[in-house]
Scaffold this motif. Structure first.
Motif, PDB file in Angstrom:
ATOM      1  N   SER A 324       0.820  -1.214   0.000  1.00 28.30           N
ATOM      2  CA  SER A 324       0.000   0.000   0.000  1.00 28.30           C
ATOM      3  C   SER A 324       0.851   1.261   0.000  1.00 28.30           C
ATOM      4  O   SER A 324       0.344   2.358  -0.252  1.00 28.30           O
ATOM      5  CB  SER A 324      -0.948   0.011   1.203  1.00 28.30           C
ATOM      6  OG  SER A 324      -0.221   0.130   2.419  1.00 28.30           O
ATOM      7  N   LYS A 325       2.137   1.120   0.302  1.00 30.83           N
ATOM      8  CA  LYS A 325       3.020   2.291   0.338  1.00 30.83           C
ATOM      9  C   LYS A 325       3.529   2.692  -1.046  1.00 30.83           C
ATOM     10  O   LYS A 325       4.216   3.705  -1.175  1.00 30.83           O
ATOM     11  CB  LYS A 325       4.227   2.017   1.246  1.00 30.83           C
ATOM     12  CG  LYS A 325       3.909   2.043   2.732  1.00 30.83           C
ATOM     13  CD  LYS A 325       5.200   1.947   3.530  1.00 30.83           C
ATOM     14  CE  LYS A 325       4.954   2.147   5.021  1.00 30.83           C
ATOM     15  NZ  LYS A 325       6.233   2.118   5.779  1.00 30.83           N
ATOM     16  N   VAL A 326       3.232   1.901  -2.050  1.00 29.78           N
ATOM     17  CA  VAL A 326       3.706   2.178  -3.403  1.00 29.78           C
ATOM     18  C   VAL A 326       2.509   2.402  -4.315  1.00 29.78           C
ATOM     19  O   VAL A 326       1.584   1.577  -4.350  1.00 29.78           O
ATOM     20  CB  VAL A 326       4.556   1.016  -3.958  1.00 29.78           C
ATOM     21  CG1 VAL A 326       5.166   1.404  -5.300  1.00 29.78           C
ATOM     22  CG2 VAL A 326       5.634   0.613  -2.983  1.00 29.78           C
ATOM     23  N   LYS A 327       2.547   3.497  -5.067  1.00 29.65           N
ATOM     24  CA  LYS A 327       1.426   3.783  -5.970  1.00 29.65           C
ATOM     25  C   LYS A 327       1.937   4.428  -7.262  1.00 29.65           C
ATOM     26  O   LYS A 327       2.874   5.233  -7.243  1.00 29.65           O
ATOM     27  CB  LYS A 327       0.420   4.719  -5.292  1.00 29.65           C
ATOM     28  CG  LYS A 327      -0.847   4.942  -6.120  1.00 29.65           C
ATOM     29  CD  LYS A 327      -1.885   5.729  -5.331  1.00 29.65           C
ATOM     30  CE  LYS A 327      -3.181   5.858  -6.129  1.00 29.65           C
ATOM     31  NZ  LYS A 327      -4.215   6.605  -5.361  1.00 29.65           N
ATOM     32  N   LEU A 328       1.320   4.055  -8.367  1.00 25.66           N
ATOM     33  CA  LEU A 328       1.593   4.655  -9.667  1.00 25.66           C
ATOM     34  C   LEU A 328       0.336   5.365 -10.151  1.00 25.66           C
ATOM     35  O   LEU A 328      -0.750   4.782 -10.156  1.00 25.66           O
ATOM     36  CB  LEU A 328       1.988   3.577 -10.683  1.00 25.66           C
ATOM     37  CG  LEU A 328       2.042   4.007 -12.154  1.00 25.66           C
ATOM     38  CD1 LEU A 328       3.169   5.001 -12.397  1.00 25.66           C
ATOM     39  CD2 LEU A 328       2.196   2.787 -13.070  1.00 25.66           C
TER      40      LEU A 328
END
Length: 359
Positions: A324-328
Motif C-alpha cells: 500500500s506504500k507504493v502507488k503509480l
C-alpha cells in the motif's frame, strides 16, 4: 571586295559570337551544378565522419557524456534574477546554503499560501522558523536543464504552495547561481545538506523528496543513503516522470535515436555512462526504500516513456513488504501533460494528499 569581305567578316563574327554566347548560356547551369557537387560531397563526408566519430570519442572520453546529461549551461530563463524570486513568485525568498567546502547552492523557499500575507517583507529568519508550522515540506529536485526559475518549476511551486506545502527548490552545484561542478555524488551531498538544514528547523513537520526527471534519481539516491547510513527514513518520495536508471534513460531519450542502430551503440555510448560515474539507479534504490513512494507519469511523455515509470513501479512493488506504500498514477494522453507539465494539473495536490493521507 573590301566591303563584301568586311561584311562577310562582320557576319562571320556575329555568327560565331552569338553561337558562343548561346553555348555559354546553355552550359552555365551544368557548370553551377557540377561546381556544387564537390562541396556537397565534402559536407556530407564531414557529417558522416562526425556521426561515426562521436560514439568512439564518448567511449574514449566519457566526460563528454556529462555535458549531455548535466545541461547546466542551459541556464534558462536566461535573464531571471535568481536572487529576486518575488519578481516571479509570491511568498518566496532566495537563500544560500554551503553544502561542503567551496560549494554553495542557491535555494528558493516558498511558504504555504495561507501564510502569504504574513510573509510579506519578512527576512530569512522568519521563513526558517515557519518551517516548523506543521505544514509538510517538499524538497524539490528538478531535471537536468535550466534553473529553479524555469516556468514549469514555478508552476509547481505555485500549485503546491497554494495547497499548503512549503517548497525548498534548489539548484544543484554548477546550476543557476550555485557554485561547483555537476556530479552525481555532489548532487547527493547537496541534497543531504539541505535535508539536514530543513530537519533542524522543521520540528514535527514531514519532509518529502520530490524529484522530476533527472531529479528522481537524486531523490532516491539521497533517500537510500539516509536509510542505509543513518537509519533515517524520509517521510515520502514522489517521482515525477522517472526512469529506471540513467542507462535506460539514455537508451530512450530522443537525442540518442539516431544512434540506436549504430553498431556498438550499447558498448560505446550506454556502457560509457558508468565510465563517467553516472548511474542514478532508481530501480536498485527503490528495492531498499520503505517510505511511501508515489510515481507520476504522463502517457504522452516523449522524453522518458511511461513504460519506464511502470517498470520502476513493478520493481518497487515486488520489493516493498507493505504494498500500500507504493502507488503509480498515470495521466492520459488527452491531458497533454508530456514530460514537464504534470505540475499544471489542478488535481495534483489532491492526488498527493490522498496518497499521503493528508487533509
Amino acid at each position: 571586295m573590301r566591303r563584301r569581305g568586311g561584311a562577310e567578316a562582320v557576319e562571320h563574327g556575329n555568327g560565331d559570337g552569338s553561337g558562343r554566347a548561346a553555348e555559354g548560356r546553355a552550359e552555365r547551369p551544368r557548370r553551377g551544378w557540377l561546381g556544387w557537387c564537390p562541396r556537397l560531397r565534402t559536407v556530407l563526408l564531414q557529417l558522416l565522419l562526425m556521426y561515426i566519430s562521436v560514439p568512439f570519442l564518448v567511449r574514449l572520453f566519457p566526460v563528454i557524456l556529462t555535458k549531455f546529461v548535466f545541461l547546466n549551461f542551459m541556464a534558462f530563463p536566461f535573464f531571471a534574477d535568481l536572487r529576486q524570486p518575488a519578481l516571479l513568485l509570491n511568498n518566496t525568498i532566495s537563500l544560500y546554503l554551503p553544502t561542503e567546502p567551496g560549494v554553495t547552492v542557491g535555494i528558493w523557499h516558498t511558504v504555504p499560501g495561507s501564510s502569504g500575507t504574513e510573509a510579506r517583507g519578512r527576512e530569512q529568519r522568519w521563513f526558517e522558523e515557519a518551517l516548523a508550522d506543521a505544514h509538510p515540506i517538499i524538497i524539490y529536485l528538478h531535471g537536468n536543464g535550466g534553473t529553479r526559475a524555469a516556468s514549469h518549476r514555478i508552476q509547481f511551486m505555485k500549485l503546491m504552495g497554494a495547497a499548503g506545502f512549503h517548497i525548498l527548490a534548489l539548484d544543484y552545484r554548477g546550476y543557476g547561481d550555485s557554485s561547483g561542478h555537476p556530479s552525481e555524488s555532489g548532487f547527493t551531498t547537496d541534497v543531504l545538506a539541505l535535508y539536514d538544514w530543513a530537519k533542524a528547523r522543521s520540528g514535527n513537520s514531514s519532509i518529502i523528496f520530490w524529484g522530476h526527471s533527472l531529479g528522481t534519481g537524486i531523490a532516491t539516491n539521497v533517500a537510500r543513503k539516509l536509510q542505509e547510513e543513518r537509519g533515517v527514513q524520509v517521510d515520502a518520495v514522489v517521482l515525477e516522470s522517472p526512469y529506471t536508471n540513467i542507462r535506460d534513460a539514455a537508451a530512450n531519450i530522443p537525442i540518442t535515436k539516431i544512434y540506436r542502430q549504430f553498431p556498438g551503440f550499447e558498448y560505446l555510448i550506454l556502457d560509457s555512462m558508468a565510465l563517467g560515474n553516472m548511474f542514478f539507479r532508481n530501480d536498485e534504490n527503490v528495492k531498499v526504500l520503505a517510505c511511501p513512494l508515489l510515481i507520476l507519469h504522463a502517457e504522452d511523455d516523449t522524453v522518458l516513456p511511461p513504460q519506464l515509470g511502470r517498470q520502476l513501479f513493478e520493481t518497487a512493488r515486488r520489493a516493498y513488504k507493505d504494498k500500500s506504500k507504493v502507488k503509480l498514477i498515470t495521466f492520459p494522453e488527452k491531458l497533454g501533460l508530456g514530460h514537464d507539465y504534470i505540475s499544471s494539473n489542478p488535481e495534483l495536490p489532491t492526488l498527493v494528499k490522498d496518497f499521503l493521507n493528508m487533509k
